[in-house]
Design a protein around this motif. Structure first.
Motif, PDB file in Angstrom:
ATOM      1  N   ALA A  56       0.803  -1.228   0.000  1.00 51.53           N
ATOM      2  CA  ALA A  56       0.000   0.000   0.000  1.00 51.53           C
ATOM      3  C   ALA A  56       0.833   1.275   0.000  1.00 51.53           C
ATOM      4  N   ILE A  57       2.045   1.220  -0.532  1.00 47.91           N
ATOM      5  CA  ILE A  57       2.862   2.409  -0.762  1.00 47.91           C
ATOM      6  C   ILE A  57       3.356   2.353  -2.208  1.00 47.91           C
ATOM      7  N   TRP A  58       3.244   3.471  -2.916  1.00 43.42           N
ATOM      8  CA  TRP A  58       3.723   3.533  -4.292  1.00 43.42           C
ATOM      9  C   TRP A  58       5.184   3.965  -4.328  1.00 43.42           C
ATOM     10  N   VAL A 100      -0.194   9.029   2.201  1.00 38.63           N
ATOM     11  CA  VAL A 100      -0.804   7.971   1.404  1.00 38.63           C
ATOM     12  C   VAL A 100      -1.954   7.328   2.167  1.00 38.63           C
ATOM     13  N   GLY A 101      -2.659   6.461   1.501  1.00 41.55           N
ATOM     14  CA  GLY A 101      -3.720   5.703   2.148  1.00 41.55           C
ATOM     15  C   GLY A 101      -4.296   4.675   1.202  1.00 41.55           C
ATOM     16  N   TYR A 102      -5.028   3.735   1.760  1.00 38.07           N
ATOM     17  CA  TYR A 102      -5.717   2.751   0.938  1.00 38.07           C
ATOM     18  C   TYR A 102      -7.085   2.487   1.554  1.00 38.07           C
ATOM     19  N   THR A 103      -8.062   2.302   0.704  1.00 40.80           N
ATOM     20  CA  THR A 103      -9.393   1.931   1.166  1.00 40.80           C
ATOM     21  C   THR A 103      -9.500   0.409   1.187  1.00 40.80           C
ATOM     22  N   PRO A 104     -10.557  -0.144   1.804  1.00 39.21           N
ATOM     23  CA  PRO A 104     -10.678  -1.602   1.894  1.00 39.21           C
ATOM     24  C   PRO A 104     -10.697  -2.326   0.548  1.00 39.21           C
ATOM     25  N   GLY A 105     -10.830  -1.581  -0.564  1.00 41.29           N
ATOM     26  CA  GLY A 105     -10.719  -2.231  -1.868  1.00 41.29           C
ATOM     27  C   GLY A 105      -9.377  -2.899  -2.071  1.00 41.29           C
TER      28      GLY A 105
END
Length: 665
Positions: free
Chosen positions: A413-415, A462-467
């Motif tokens: 979850a990090i680009w 950064v962040g990520y959703t449950p998708g």
């Protein structure tokens, strides 16, 4: 992929006494600034669009020895979210407008505004994520075009375990004279000399003449086989907790090579009514199977999707959640099957689950953060993403993309980006072009849910959703997995992709997705890493799901950012020329009980609508509209969920009648 706006039309229900007491403790909040005290009253959260929270709140400004002056404040803020603790805070606050009564003199008005602009952005306002979801009236929702083809449904009425093999069994040499079936998460080994296969499930051993069975239990296996199995055992994590020994009979083994789900009955199916509905449910199974008495039709919930049939042993077809019989909305909150309400269109639970799927886990990543090493099976091989110029690597476990001459890596979850497919990798401040257009037919579809919000010279936010973990919005509800099958990579190593079926995955509003277990099966089934690859870890492959502790429900999954060097919570200056405190308030602990969802905010000192004067707004709202909108507002069930557990049990309940697991681990 479609971007639409879900408008909340539910009638909000009052909070319970505990929640009211907790809110009374949290609000109002006072900010002391010299001889002034700024009092903030509970906000009205308006919308959450593209990770930006818009809110309005009443405030009072009081100078020592003088009467307070009350006004209104409108803000836009970026959230800092910890989905494990279910807490959120305002990472940065932009004050859009401040309004005071006309009788306040211009000089005093300017003084108040300068004071507020200076002090409020520094305040670390922390609140419950669940309260936030309940209060929102408008949320941007990312929907998905998914595959709803029913999996193969298998039945058993005795303890049974389902073993998934990703296509035809592929054998790979482990040690001299022994080969492992590499395209499965189960431990299956072949004794080449004796031409025997051995399967380890929990404390049980099985033997067969072929890799796919039939299997029979054995009490003794060659010592070399046991030695290799110990070497292949994955390392236990610190927070896994203790598991109790299984004492039941060795389960029957069923092996499949296609998307499948196993439904295990404890004997013959037994039906029970759901009060105040025309529905029956099968009570002696962990699966969610219902019968609509009026139509004599069966319904089953698998990975968040509903399937229906007239013959429970016949073929099943997909049915949209919105097309379910109306009685599904009437399942009581204290019913044994209340957990399915999150997957029933028109319920508050479904709305909350959709909203929750839009809230990211966030983090601040230092620009010198190191990426995980990328290992290719041979020279890097790239393939076009369907319909796009973007390419993705096929012969690695890592999510590597090629965008023109730049390479991107989505690592936990990090680009990251690089000029070569092998690095060196640097934290990226932009994502690949067209990443938002990756279709669900592509195995790297989940990476589109990893975002970059803001950047600074030293940090990328950064962040990520449950998708990213496989939670997708389909219509008015959420589902698990895309439903598509992705061909694995073979070529010296086996790189598998995400599965949507095979683990009895089910959603619970308190813990998210968990995987289930059939009657009588042992706990440890999947999970070996003989060649050191994490893809053999147990459970659904998007992430390591909650551990089993009495039924489906365990702990939430750990965020991808936890414990990673160079990664922390948001901690940056606000959009105003001020600094934010370096630490959170010591009293910012989460309430011991989960408040009832659906909060009616007090109207006192809070205008019902935001004044138009002095507000810069776009001339038109973006042309986002739902596919369909109900003609009338759905009714809200007159119930409240049970309080959220305060802690995860230290060990699996010893008295549980659900004595084991047939798909996981």
């Amino acid at each position: 992929m479609k971007r639409i706006i879900f408008l909340l039309t539910f009638v909000l229900i009052p909070m319970g006494l505990v929640a009211q007491e907790q809110q009374a403790q949290d609000w109002p909040k006072d900010i002391i600034a010299g001889e002034y005290t700024i009092t903030l009253y509970q906000p009205e959260n308006t919308s959450y669009i593209d990770n930006k929270l818009t809110s309005s709140l009443a405030l009072g400004v009081k100078k020592q020895g003088e009467e307070p002056v009350f006004g209104m404040l409108w803000t836009t803020a970026i959230l800092d979210v910890d989905r494990t603790s279910r807490q959120a805070s305002l990472a940065s606050v932009n004050i859009d407008e401040i309004r005071f009564p006309d009788e306040v003199k211009d000089e005093q008005r300017s003084q108040f505004q300068n004071l507020i602009n200076t002090e409020i952005p520094k305040w670390n306002i922390e609140f419950s994520l669940d309260d936030l979801i309940a209060s929102l009236k408008e949320v941007s929702v990312t929907t998905s075009e998914l595959n709803n083809t029913p999996p193969k449904i298998i039945y058993a009425n005795e303890p049974t375990a389902l073993i998934l093999i990703d296509g035809e069994p592929k054998l790979k040499s482990a040690e001299k004279g022994y080969e492992l079936v590499e395209n499965t998460g189960a431990f299956i080994i072949k004794d080449v000399k004796k031409n025997n296969f051995y399967l380890k499930g929990g404390e049980f051993w099985y033997q067969s003449q072929t890799a796919v069975g039939p299997w029979e239990t054995v009490k003794k296996v060659p010592s070399k086989v046991k030695s290799i199995s110990k070497k292949a055992a994955p390392e236990k994590q610190d927070d896994e907790g203790e598991t109790e020994d299984y004492t039941g009979a060795a389960p029957k083994i069923i092996m499949v090579k296609e998307p499948s789900e196993l439904i295990v009955f404890d004997g013959e199916p037994k039906y029970s009514p759901i009060q105040k509905t025309n529905l029956l449910f099968v009570e002696n199974t962990e699966s969610n199977i219902f019968m609509d008495v009026l139509s004599q039709t069966y319904y089953v919930l698998l990975s968040g999707r509903w399937f229906t049939t007239k013959d429970i042993k016949g073929d099943w077809t997909y049915v949209a959640s919105a097309a379910l019989p109306e009685d599904f909305k009437n399942i009581p909150s204290d019913s044994k099957k209340a957990n399915v309400l999150s997957n029933v269109s028109g319920t508050k639970e479904a709305k909350d689950a959709v909203y929750d799927a839009q809230i990211p886990q966030t983090a601040a990543v230092k620009r010198d953060t190191k990426a995980t090493e990328v290992v290719y099976n041979g020279n890097p091989e790239f393939k076009d993403v369907e319909g796009l110029k973007l390419q993705y690597a096929v012969n690695t476990e890592s999510a590597v993309f090629k965008d023109n001459s730049t390479y991107f890596l989505c690592d936990n979850a990090i680009w990251f980006k690089s000029n070569t497919p092998n690095g060196p990798w640097q934290v990226a401040d932009v994502r690949p072009n067209d990443v938002d257009k990756i279709p669900a037919t592509n195995p790297q579809y989940n990476t589109k849910y990893v975002y970059i919000y803001e950047t600074s010279p030293t940090v990328v936010y950064v962040g990520y959703t449950p998708g990213y973990y496989g939670t997708y919005v389909y219509g008015p509800t959420i589902v698990y997995g895309t439903g598509f099958y992705y061909n694995p990579w073979y070529g010296g190593f086996y790189y598998h992709h995400h599965y949507s079926y095979g683990y009895a995955v089910i959603y619970n509003p308190y813990y998210g997705w968990s995987f289930g277990f059939g009657y009588g099966s042992p706990y440890y089934w999947y999970g070996h890493s003989y060649w050191g690859h994490g893809y053999h870890y147990w459970g659904p492959p998007y992430y390591r799901p909650p551990y089993y502790h009495g039924g489906y429900y365990g702990r939430p999954s750990r965020p991808s950012y936890n414990g990673r060097p160079g990664v922390s919570h948001f901690d940056r200056p606000s959009t105003r020329p001020t600094t934010r405190p370096a630490t959170r308030p010591s009293n910012g602990s989460r309430p011991s009980t989960r408040p009832e969802i659906g909060v009616t905010r007090p109207a006192t000192n809070v205008p019902a609508t935001r004044p138009e004067t002095g507000v810069t707004r776009p001339a038109t709202r973006p042309n986002y509209s739902p596919n369909t909108r109900p003609a009338t507002s759905p009714s809200t069930p007159s119930y409240s969920p049970a309080p959220r557990p305060t802690s995860r049990p230290a060990a699996r309940p010893s008295g549980s009648s659900l004595s084991g697991g047939g798909r996981g681990r």
